[in-house]
Write a protein that holds these residues in place. Structure first.
Motif, PDB file in Angstrom:
ATOM      1  N   LYS A 189      -1.523 -23.230 -32.336  1.00 53.25           N
ATOM      2  CA  LYS A 189      -1.414 -24.523 -31.664  1.00 53.25           C
ATOM      3  C   LYS A 189      -2.103 -25.645 -32.445  1.00 53.25           C
ATOM      4  O   LYS A 189      -2.285 -26.753 -31.948  1.00 53.25           O
ATOM      5  N   THR A 190      -2.503 -25.348 -33.686  1.00 51.56           N
ATOM      6  CA  THR A 190      -3.131 -26.323 -34.585  1.00 51.56           C
ATOM      7  C   THR A 190      -4.479 -26.803 -34.071  1.00 51.56           C
ATOM      8  O   THR A 190      -4.823 -27.998 -34.156  1.00 51.56           O
ATOM      9  N   TYR A 191      -5.267 -25.884 -33.538  1.00 52.70           N
ATOM     10  CA  TYR A 191      -6.664 -26.167 -33.199  1.00 52.70           C
ATOM     11  C   TYR A 191      -7.562 -25.330 -34.103  1.00 52.70           C
ATOM     12  O   TYR A 191      -7.253 -24.166 -34.396  1.00 52.70           O
ATOM     13  N   ARG A 192      -8.644 -25.912 -34.540  1.00 52.54           N
ATOM     14  CA  ARG A 192      -9.576 -25.221 -35.414  1.00 52.54           C
ATOM     15  C   ARG A 192     -10.425 -24.220 -34.627  1.00 52.54           C
ATOM     16  O   ARG A 192     -10.667 -24.398 -33.432  1.00 52.54           O
ATOM     17  N   THR A 193     -10.916 -23.222 -35.346  1.00 51.67           N
ATOM     18  CA  THR A 193     -11.662 -22.139 -34.705  1.00 51.67           C
ATOM     19  C   THR A 193     -13.155 -22.288 -34.927  1.00 51.67           C
ATOM     20  O   THR A 193     -13.616 -22.577 -36.030  1.00 51.67           O
ATOM     21  N   GLY A 194     -13.917 -22.089 -33.862  1.00 54.80           N
ATOM     22  CA  GLY A 194     -15.366 -22.123 -33.931  1.00 54.80           C
ATOM     23  C   GLY A 194     -15.942 -21.042 -33.040  1.00 54.80           C
ATOM     24  O   GLY A 194     -15.241 -20.469 -32.197  1.00 54.80           O
ATOM     25  N   TYR A 195     -17.223 -20.783 -33.199  1.00 52.62           N
ATOM     26  CA  TYR A 195     -17.841 -19.654 -32.489  1.00 52.62           C
ATOM     27  C   TYR A 195     -19.324 -19.925 -32.323  1.00 52.62           C
ATOM     28  O   TYR A 195     -20.017 -20.305 -33.276  1.00 52.62           O
ATOM     29  N   TYR A 196     -19.815 -19.769 -31.079  1.00 53.59           N
ATOM     30  CA  TYR A 196     -21.242 -19.834 -30.804  1.00 53.59           C
ATOM     31  C   TYR A 196     -21.756 -18.429 -30.526  1.00 53.59           C
ATOM     32  O   TYR A 196     -21.182 -17.693 -29.710  1.00 53.59           O
ATOM     33  N   GLY A 197     -22.866 -18.058 -31.188  1.00 57.15           N
ATOM     34  CA  GLY A 197     -23.457 -16.747 -30.945  1.00 57.15           C
ATOM     35  C   GLY A 197     -24.880 -16.690 -31.457  1.00 57.15           C
ATOM     36  O   GLY A 197     -25.365 -17.615 -32.135  1.00 57.15           O
ATOM     37  N   PHE A 198     -25.543 -15.582 -31.150  1.00 61.57           N
ATOM     38  CA  PHE A 198     -26.938 -15.392 -31.538  1.00 61.57           C
ATOM     39  C   PHE A 198     -27.042 -14.831 -32.957  1.00 61.57           C
ATOM     40  O   PHE A 198     -26.297 -13.934 -33.341  1.00 61.57           O
ATOM     41  N   SER A 199     -28.008 -15.354 -33.702  1.00 61.52           N
ATOM     42  CA  SER A 199     -28.139 -14.959 -35.111  1.00 61.52           C
ATOM     43  C   SER A 199     -28.426 -13.481 -35.274  1.00 61.52           C
ATOM     44  O   SER A 199     -28.119 -12.901 -36.317  1.00 61.52           O
ATOM     45  N   SER A 200     -29.022 -12.851 -34.245  1.00 61.55           N
ATOM     46  CA  SER A 200     -29.355 -11.429 -34.344  1.00 61.55           C
ATOM     47  C   SER A 200     -28.320 -10.519 -33.680  1.00 61.55           C
ATOM     48  O   SER A 200     -28.471  -9.301 -33.725  1.00 61.55           O
ATOM     49  N   SER A 201     -27.285 -11.098 -33.066  1.00 64.04           N
ATOM     50  CA  SER A 201     -26.299 -10.239 -32.398  1.00 64.04           C
ATOM     51  C   SER A 201     -24.896 -10.801 -32.517  1.00 64.04           C
ATOM     52  O   SER A 201     -24.181 -10.494 -33.485  1.00 64.04           O
ATOM     53  N   SER A 202     -24.463 -11.622 -31.573  1.00 61.30           N
ATOM     54  CA  SER A 202     -23.056 -12.013 -31.529  1.00 61.30           C
ATOM     55  C   SER A 202     -22.614 -12.820 -32.752  1.00 61.30           C
ATOM     56  O   SER A 202     -21.485 -12.643 -33.233  1.00 61.30           O
TER      57      SER A 202
END
Length: 278
Positions: A189-202
């Motif tokens: 759908k022409t949307y960019r991908t991003g991700y929030y997570g914990f540096s030690s896990s997700s």
């Protein structure tokens, strides 16, 4: 994040169990963080570099105007997901247009399905059997929510994945399947991908995955060390997520008053895409 899902105490416990000076400004940059390429003509990436905040419920327009002092230049908004923790009475297309006119950059955040091995109860949890279909369905919903708010194609969607035990291979594999399906559907759908997570896990699960196919193009890592930087404490490979693709949640539950309006926020150092509005 800090208040929309769990208490600070709980999140520190979950983080441990699971794995263990910027001036506000904005600019437009070329597309830099696509995980895959297609024949589609992508809008130029809108990059913000500076200090941002996230808070459970989108503040009132009056508060956003009062807070636009130059200290923060961007704000994350929880635009959807069955695991979103707060109602959003202020978050409308009119609000997005108004705060964008004031000068705010917006960071779309979607609280999608959570891991099957994650502690606590979530309204939506993925399983190995449902990961692919849920990822695609949630991305479709995320695009619909973003579009309805006036966040146009080319905007990023940051998928919120809270802490979990990444040493549980079956659980981790299911999460990666979900994330890849989510990302493929966003790109379609022409949307960019991003991700929030914990540096030690997700977030670590994404950074260390051997198969790099369809992983998020932008990484927002939670590391509560009070360092306003996306480089000095970057916990992963130096060549990963370079060229305006990083964000860092460095402080949580900060009660702040600006222009007579008090809001409890999490602080973020930002050098990554923001929504295309207007």
């Amino acid at each position: 994040m800090s208040r929309h899902r769990h208490s600070k105490k709980y999140r520190y416990a979950a983080w441990t169990t699971a794995g263990a000076a910027v001036v506000a400004g904005a600019g437009i940059a070329a597309q830099t963080s696509m995980a895959t390429t297609t024949a589609t003509a992508w809008p130029a990436q809108r990059t913000y570099t500076g200090r941002a905040f996230d808070t459970c419920a989108a503040p009132s327009l009056a508060a956003m105007k009062a807070w636009h002092t130059g200290f923060y230049g961007a704000a994350a908004v929880y635009m959807g997901g069955r695991n979103r923790g707060c109602a959003q009475p202020n978050l409308t297309a009119s609000w997005v247009k108004s705060v964008s006119t004031v000068g705010w950059k917006l960071i779309p955040l979607y609280v999608g399905a959570q891991p099957p091995c994650q502690k606590g109860s979530s309204p939506e949890k993925l399983t190995a059997a449902t990961a692919a279909s849920l990822g695609a369905a949630d991305a479709k919903d995320a695009v619909a929510k973003a579009s309805a708010l006036g966040m146009k194609a080319g905007s990023p969607v940051y998928l919120d994945m809270e802490a979990y035990d990444i040493t549980d291979k079956a659980c981790n594999d299911a999460v990666l399947t979900y994330v890849r399906a989510f990302d493929r559907a966003l790109h379609a759908k022409t949307y960019r991908t991003g991700y929030y997570g914990f540096s030690s896990s997700s977030a670590k699960a994404i950074a260390t995955a051997t198969n790099r196919t369809d992983l998020p193009g932008n990484l927002w890592y939670a590391l509560w060390d009070k360092q306003n930087t996306t480089t000095a404490d970057w916990p992963f490979g130096a060549a990963q997520w370079t060229n305006h693709s990083r964000a860092h949640q460095y402080m949580v539950n900060s009660k702040e008053t600006r222009g007579g309006h008090t809001i409890t926020v999490d602080r973020d150092a930002w050098d990554a895409p923001v929504a295309i509005t207007g």
